[in-house]
Design a protein around this motif. Sequence first.
Motif, PDB file in Angstrom:
ATOM      1  N   ARG A 145      22.025 -30.686   4.178  1.00 41.26           N
ATOM      2  CA  ARG A 145      22.852 -30.081   3.789  1.00 41.26           C
ATOM      3  C   ARG A 145      23.287 -28.929   4.132  1.00 41.26           C
ATOM      4  NH1 ARG A 145      23.736 -28.149  -2.209  1.00 41.26           N
ATOM      5  NH2 ARG A 145      25.050 -26.142  -2.316  1.00 41.26           N
ATOM      6  N   TYR A 146      25.195 -29.004   5.137  1.00 42.62           N
ATOM      7  CA  TYR A 146      25.517 -27.465   5.444  1.00 42.62           C
ATOM      8  C   TYR A 146      25.171 -26.488   4.622  1.00 42.62           C
ATOM      9  CZ  TYR A 146      27.877 -24.541   8.064  1.00 42.62           C
ATOM     10  OH  TYR A 146      28.993 -23.900   8.701  1.00 42.62           O
ATOM     11  N   ASP A 147      26.674 -27.339   3.880  1.00 48.67           N
ATOM     12  CA  ASP A 147      27.195 -25.762   3.062  1.00 48.67           C
ATOM     13  C   ASP A 147      27.847 -27.152   1.986  1.00 48.67           C
ATOM     14  OD1 ASP A 147      29.597 -27.585   2.953  1.00 48.67           O
ATOM     15  OD2 ASP A 147      30.546 -25.469   4.031  1.00 48.67           O
ATOM     16  N   ASN A 148      28.093 -25.993   0.811  1.00 45.53           N
ATOM     17  CA  ASN A 148      28.813 -27.627  -0.672  1.00 45.53           C
ATOM     18  C   ASN A 148      29.688 -28.500  -0.236  1.00 45.53           C
ATOM     19  OD1 ASN A 148      27.289 -25.863  -2.318  1.00 45.53           O
ATOM     20  ND2 ASN A 148      29.330 -23.858  -2.918  1.00 45.53           N
ATOM     21  N   TYR A 149      30.317 -28.583   0.750  1.00 44.29           N
ATOM     22  CA  TYR A 149      30.784 -30.188   1.001  1.00 44.29           C
ATOM     23  C   TYR A 149      30.866 -30.745   2.336  1.00 44.29           C
ATOM     24  CZ  TYR A 149      33.668 -27.902  -3.186  1.00 44.29           C
ATOM     25  OH  TYR A 149      34.373 -27.515  -3.354  1.00 44.29           O
ATOM     26  N   ILE A 150      30.172 -30.120   3.082  1.00 44.87           N
ATOM     27  CA  ILE A 150      29.061 -30.514   4.244  1.00 44.87           C
ATOM     28  C   ILE A 150      28.382 -31.238   4.654  1.00 44.87           C
ATOM     29  CG2 ILE A 150      29.983 -30.051   6.809  1.00 44.87           C
ATOM     30  CD1 ILE A 150      31.593 -27.942   6.701  1.00 44.87           C
ATOM     31  N   TYR A 151      27.609 -32.243   5.322  1.00 47.27           N
ATOM     32  CA  TYR A 151      26.453 -32.445   5.028  1.00 47.27           C
ATOM     33  C   TYR A 151      26.372 -33.432   6.428  1.00 47.27           C
ATOM     34  CZ  TYR A 151      26.092 -32.354  -0.136  1.00 47.27           C
ATOM     35  OH  TYR A 151      26.534 -31.795  -1.242  1.00 47.27           O
ATOM     36  N   VAL A 152      25.150 -33.162   6.537  1.00 49.67           N
ATOM     37  CA  VAL A 152      24.794 -33.860   7.762  1.00 49.67           C
ATOM     38  C   VAL A 152      24.161 -34.348   8.340  1.00 49.67           C
ATOM     39  CG1 VAL A 152      24.318 -33.059  10.647  1.00 49.67           C
ATOM     40  CG2 VAL A 152      25.790 -31.886   9.493  1.00 49.67           C
ATOM     41  N   ILE A 153      23.521 -35.938   9.019  1.00 47.63           N
ATOM     42  CA  ILE A 153      22.842 -37.052   9.519  1.00 47.63           C
ATOM     43  C   ILE A 153      22.432 -36.088  11.183  1.00 47.63           C
ATOM     44  CG2 ILE A 153      21.897 -39.325  10.709  1.00 47.63           C
ATOM     45  CD1 ILE A 153      22.994 -40.461   7.574  1.00 47.63           C
ATOM     46  N   PRO A 154      21.064 -34.727  10.844  1.00 47.62           N
ATOM     47  CA  PRO A 154      21.294 -34.379  12.143  1.00 47.62           C
ATOM     48  C   PRO A 154      20.444 -34.951  13.184  1.00 47.62           C
ATOM     49  CG  PRO A 154      19.729 -34.462  10.976  1.00 47.62           C
ATOM     50  CD  PRO A 154      20.857 -34.834   9.835  1.00 47.62           C
ATOM     51  N   ASN A 155      20.117 -35.338  14.250  1.00 45.36           N
ATOM     52  CA  ASN A 155      19.837 -35.687  15.747  1.00 45.36           C
ATOM     53  C   ASN A 155      18.991 -34.942  16.487  1.00 45.36           C
ATOM     54  OD1 ASN A 155      19.216 -37.377  17.655  1.00 45.36           O
ATOM     55  ND2 ASN A 155      22.622 -38.236  18.020  1.00 45.36           N
ATOM     56  N   ASN A 156      18.091 -35.384  17.254  1.00 44.32           N
ATOM     57  CA  ASN A 156      17.072 -34.584  18.467  1.00 44.32           C
ATOM     58  C   ASN A 156      17.198 -35.061  19.571  1.00 44.32           C
ATOM     59  OD1 ASN A 156      15.171 -36.654  17.693  1.00 44.32           O
ATOM     60  ND2 ASN A 156      14.429 -35.362  16.336  1.00 44.32           N
ATOM     61  N   ILE A 157      15.866 -34.287  20.189  1.00 42.99           N
ATOM     62  CA  ILE A 157      16.280 -34.842  21.449  1.00 42.99           C
ATOM     63  C   ILE A 157      15.188 -36.087  21.505  1.00 42.99           C
ATOM     64  CG2 ILE A 157      13.636 -34.034  22.061  1.00 42.99           C
ATOM     65  CD1 ILE A 157      16.052 -33.821  24.703  1.00 42.99           C
ATOM     66  N   ASN A 158      14.400 -36.900  20.957  1.00 42.69           N
ATOM     67  CA  ASN A 158      14.039 -38.036  20.874  1.00 42.69           C
ATOM     68  C   ASN A 158      15.426 -39.460  20.732  1.00 42.69           C
ATOM     69  OD1 ASN A 158      11.730 -37.790  20.172  1.00 42.69           O
ATOM     70  ND2 ASN A 158      11.961 -37.952  17.852  1.00 42.69           N
ATOM     71  N   SER A 159      17.113 -39.186  20.550  1.00 44.54           N
ATOM     72  CA  SER A 159      17.672 -40.129  21.198  1.00 44.54           C
ATOM     73  C   SER A 159      17.816 -39.979  22.798  1.00 44.54           C
ATOM     74  CB  SER A 159      18.388 -39.805  20.567  1.00 44.54           C
ATOM     75  OG  SER A 159      18.084 -39.707  18.983  1.00 44.54           O
ATOM     76  N   ALA A 160      17.396 -38.937  23.607  1.00 49.32           N
ATOM     77  CA  ALA A 160      17.521 -39.586  24.504  1.00 49.32           C
ATOM     78  C   ALA A 160      17.237 -40.773  25.567  1.00 49.32           C
ATOM     79  CB  ALA A 160      17.042 -38.886  25.537  1.00 49.32           C
ATOM     80  N   ILE A 161      15.906 -41.595  23.802  1.00 44.77           N
ATOM     81  CA  ILE A 161      15.461 -42.889  25.002  1.00 44.77           C
ATOM     82  C   ILE A 161      16.090 -44.122  24.600  1.00 44.77           C
ATOM     83  CG2 ILE A 161      13.623 -41.525  26.089  1.00 44.77           C
ATOM     84  CD1 ILE A 161      12.019 -42.305  23.398  1.00 44.77           C
ATOM     85  N   LEU A 162      17.276 -43.564  23.123  1.00 47.19           N
ATOM     86  CA  LEU A 162      17.511 -45.054  21.807  1.00 47.19           C
ATOM     87  C   LEU A 162      18.512 -45.668  22.791  1.00 47.19           C
ATOM     88  CD1 LEU A 162      19.313 -43.071  18.840  1.00 47.19           C
ATOM     89  CD2 LEU A 162      17.380 -45.053  18.988  1.00 47.19           C
ATOM     90  N   GLU A 163      18.887 -45.699  24.276  1.00 46.49           N
ATOM     91  CA  GLU A 163      19.301 -46.729  24.343  1.00 46.49           C
ATOM     92  C   GLU A 163      18.601 -47.650  25.103  1.00 46.49           C
ATOM     93  OE1 GLU A 163      22.805 -46.986  24.448  1.00 46.49           O
ATOM     94  OE2 GLU A 163      23.688 -45.609  23.750  1.00 46.49           O
ATOM     95  N   ASN A 164      17.574 -47.436  25.687  1.00 44.82           N
ATOM     96  CA  ASN A 164      16.360 -48.065  26.496  1.00 44.82           C
ATOM     97  C   ASN A 164      15.870 -49.084  24.874  1.00 44.82           C
ATOM     98  OD1 ASN A 164      17.037 -47.918  28.564  1.00 44.82           O
ATOM     99  ND2 ASN A 164      15.682 -45.843  29.172  1.00 44.82           N
ATOM    100  N   GLU A 165      15.303 -47.951  24.217  1.00 52.20           N
ATOM    101  CA  GLU A 165      14.877 -48.861  22.913  1.00 52.20           C
ATOM    102  C   GLU A 165      15.396 -50.238  22.323  1.00 52.20           C
ATOM    103  OE1 GLU A 165      12.965 -45.584  20.247  1.00 52.20           O
ATOM    104  OE2 GLU A 165      11.382 -44.487  21.682  1.00 52.20           O
TER     105      GLU A 165
END
Length: 253
Positions: free
Chosen positions: A76-96
């Motif tokens: 949750r960011y605030d009362n109306y905005i929510y996020v599915i976050p990301n992190n640096i691990n996704s740098a290798i997602l394309e290969n995986e």
Amino acid sequence: MSESEVITMINVKGGVGKTTTTINLAGAMAKLKRNVLILDNDSQSNISQILNVTNQYNIYDLYTNAKITFNDCIARYDNYIYVIPNNINSAILENELYNKKARESILKDKYDKFNDNNFDYILIDNSPFLGITVQNSLVMSDYYIEIIDNSTSALQGLNMVDKVITELKENSLISDLKLLGILRNRFKKRTVFNKQLNEVLEDELKDNLFKTIIFDSVKYKEATALHKTIQDYNIKYSKPFNDLYYELINRIK
């Protein structure tokens, strides 16, 4: 059946402002008490950093762990905005993901099991690299917005996006994806070049262009540095995104 409108932000060119557009469009929606879920589908994780959101599970887990669901990843960011976050691990997602079965529809398959009734809109921010994760975004979406800046390569980027979408259609991965519009972002005011470029764009793209233009301003950078939407930072500069929202919902209707 999905209740949310799922909208992908896309362009093959980096630096056109996909991330700030996603955040500030969400901000415009939130001010009207619309619930928004943002998917940070870019390994640079700019949305997550700007909105300063983290979660035990993130979009990397959503792609790679069969047991992880949409609900597990939402912060949750605030009362109306929510996020599915990301992190640096996704740098290798394309290969995986490369050798995975049905790799272009991983997000869609999980989204189909997600009760999205709490959200009016789902916005997906993407990498400029038109790889597997961007294809997942398109397969999951109802609509897409192409974002261009005032560079001479703007039209070339649109052509490359069109090729990817055509290929997904030919492979029966998408059937009803619609272009909401093309947004001119980070444009400069009162320059001869911009006037000439606008004439070319209006001639080439016609009704596909949003009437709203987001002009470049340091205010947008200041807002992101403070982890805020432009609506919470500067009312005056939020107006173009409010206009964009109303134009967007009219096109959806």
